[in-house]
Design a protein around this motif. Structure first.
Motif, PDB file in Angstrom:
ATOM      1  N   PRO A 186      -3.467  -0.875 -39.317  1.00 31.60           N
ATOM      2  CA  PRO A 186      -4.874  -0.636 -39.646  1.00 31.60           C
ATOM      3  C   PRO A 186      -5.225   0.845 -39.509  1.00 31.60           C
ATOM      4  O   PRO A 186      -4.501   1.623 -38.876  1.00 31.60           O
ATOM      5  CB  PRO A 186      -5.626  -1.484 -38.600  1.00 31.60           C
ATOM      6  CG  PRO A 186      -4.655  -2.533 -38.185  1.00 31.60           C
ATOM      7  CD  PRO A 186      -3.305  -1.875 -38.240  1.00 31.60           C
ATOM      8  N   ASP A 200      -4.089 -10.065 -33.366  1.00 28.37           N
ATOM      9  CA  ASP A 200      -4.326 -10.622 -34.707  1.00 28.37           C
ATOM     10  C   ASP A 200      -3.336 -10.098 -35.740  1.00 28.37           C
ATOM     11  O   ASP A 200      -2.934 -10.821 -36.649  1.00 28.37           O
ATOM     12  CB  ASP A 200      -5.758 -10.294 -35.162  1.00 28.37           C
ATOM     13  CG  ASP A 200      -6.816 -11.020 -34.339  1.00 28.37           C
ATOM     14  OD1 ASP A 200      -6.463 -12.019 -33.679  1.00 28.37           O
ATOM     15  OD2 ASP A 200      -7.978 -10.584 -34.356  1.00 28.37           O
ATOM     16  N   GLU A 201      -2.955  -8.822 -35.645  1.00 27.57           N
ATOM     17  CA  GLU A 201      -2.075  -8.212 -36.637  1.00 27.57           C
ATOM     18  C   GLU A 201      -0.593  -8.466 -36.358  1.00 27.57           C
ATOM     19  O   GLU A 201       0.267  -8.076 -37.154  1.00 27.57           O
ATOM     20  CB  GLU A 201      -2.311  -6.699 -36.681  1.00 27.57           C
ATOM     21  CG  GLU A 201      -3.683  -6.282 -37.151  1.00 27.57           C
ATOM     22  CD  GLU A 201      -3.814  -6.425 -38.667  1.00 27.57           C
ATOM     23  OE1 GLU A 201      -2.782  -6.372 -39.367  1.00 27.57           O
ATOM     24  OE2 GLU A 201      -4.952  -6.579 -39.136  1.00 27.57           O
ATOM     25  N   ARG A 251       1.600 -10.451 -39.035  1.00 21.95           N
ATOM     26  CA  ARG A 251       1.718  -9.706 -40.288  1.00 21.95           C
ATOM     27  C   ARG A 251       2.743  -8.588 -40.139  1.00 21.95           C
ATOM     28  O   ARG A 251       3.584  -8.368 -41.030  1.00 21.95           O
ATOM     29  CB  ARG A 251       0.357  -9.121 -40.681  1.00 21.95           C
ATOM     30  CG  ARG A 251       0.397  -8.344 -42.012  1.00 21.95           C
ATOM     31  CD  ARG A 251      -0.943  -7.715 -42.332  1.00 21.95           C
ATOM     32  NE  ARG A 251      -1.323  -6.675 -41.396  1.00 21.95           N
ATOM     33  CZ  ARG A 251      -0.864  -5.425 -41.446  1.00 21.95           C
ATOM     34  NH1 ARG A 251       0.000  -5.071 -42.393  1.00 21.95           N
ATOM     35  NH2 ARG A 251      -1.275  -4.526 -40.567  1.00 21.95           N
TER      36      ARG A 251
END
Length: 211
Positions: free
Chosen positions: A43, A196-197, A200
């Motif tokens: 991000p 959360d990431e 991914r």
């Protein structure tokens, strides 16, 4: 030398299940042929730095339980033979997680890592001046992570003559043909949720290992 290694753990505050990492340079932002994550993969607001070789976990000395002594010594021996390089991604927002990605060649397979945690999830090493405690658990594969990935939550504590550190990390291990890809994130608390990431990013590591 061991005390110097553990001080680095305190300073860097990143534990990749036994690996101490050292910042050496800034990688290019994008390189489609590289196995390493880049700033574009994270991000906005993350600073990505290249990391180079590592050190084995622990401090040696006596191990409790005693049956874990040969198991942990065998793991340290495999890690000494390994070559480990990767990247560290640090956020400008300190409330966000820090990540470290490593590519490990010539060392421990994912199956061997799983076997070590299965046999010795909790152990302590002690010398005359230092104590190192490790507690690890294999997590169910989080939703969104690649099937077959090994995910381990580890909490360690080091106490020495002039310093103490407590570190919790969650690490994913991906077995490639000739290397193991790892993604680790330092957690603020032992039972903090997986970031959360995380999955991914693990999927990107899985896509690139051995490419």
């Amino acid at each position: 030398m061991r005390r110097r290694i553990m001080i680095v753990v305190v300073a860097v505050a990143i534990l990749v299940v036994g690996f101490v990492v050292y910042r050496v340079s800034n990688p290019s932002t994008t390189n489609p042929d590289s196995p390493y994550l880049t700033a574009d993969d994270f991000p906005a607001g993350y600073q990505v730095s290249r990391l180079s070789n590592t050190a084995p976990p622990g401090i040696g000395g006596s191990t409790t339980p005693a049956d874990c002594g040969p198991v942990i010594a065998g793991q340290a021996d495999r890690q000494l033979r390994a070559s480990t390089v990767g990247v560290l991604a640090e956020p400008s927002d300190t409330t966000l997680p820090t990540y470290a990605q490593s590519i490990v060649t010539g060392g421990e397979s994912v199956a061997q890592t799983r076997a070590v945690v299965d046999r010795c999830p909790d152990y302590r090493q002690r010398t005359d001046t230092e104590t190192y405690t490790s507690s690890s658990s294999i997590l169910p594969v989080p939703q969104g992570c690649p099937s077959g990935v090994l995910v381990i939550r580890s909490t360690t504590r080091y106490t020495g003559p002039s310093s103490q550190s407590d570190t919790t990390a969650v690490t994913a291990y991906v077995q490639g043909r000739a290397a193991v890809g790892q993604l680790s994130s330092a957690l603020p608390r032992p039972r903090s949720a997986v970031p959360d990431e995380f999955c991914r990013l693990v999927s990107l590591v899985a896509d690139r290992v051995d490419d």
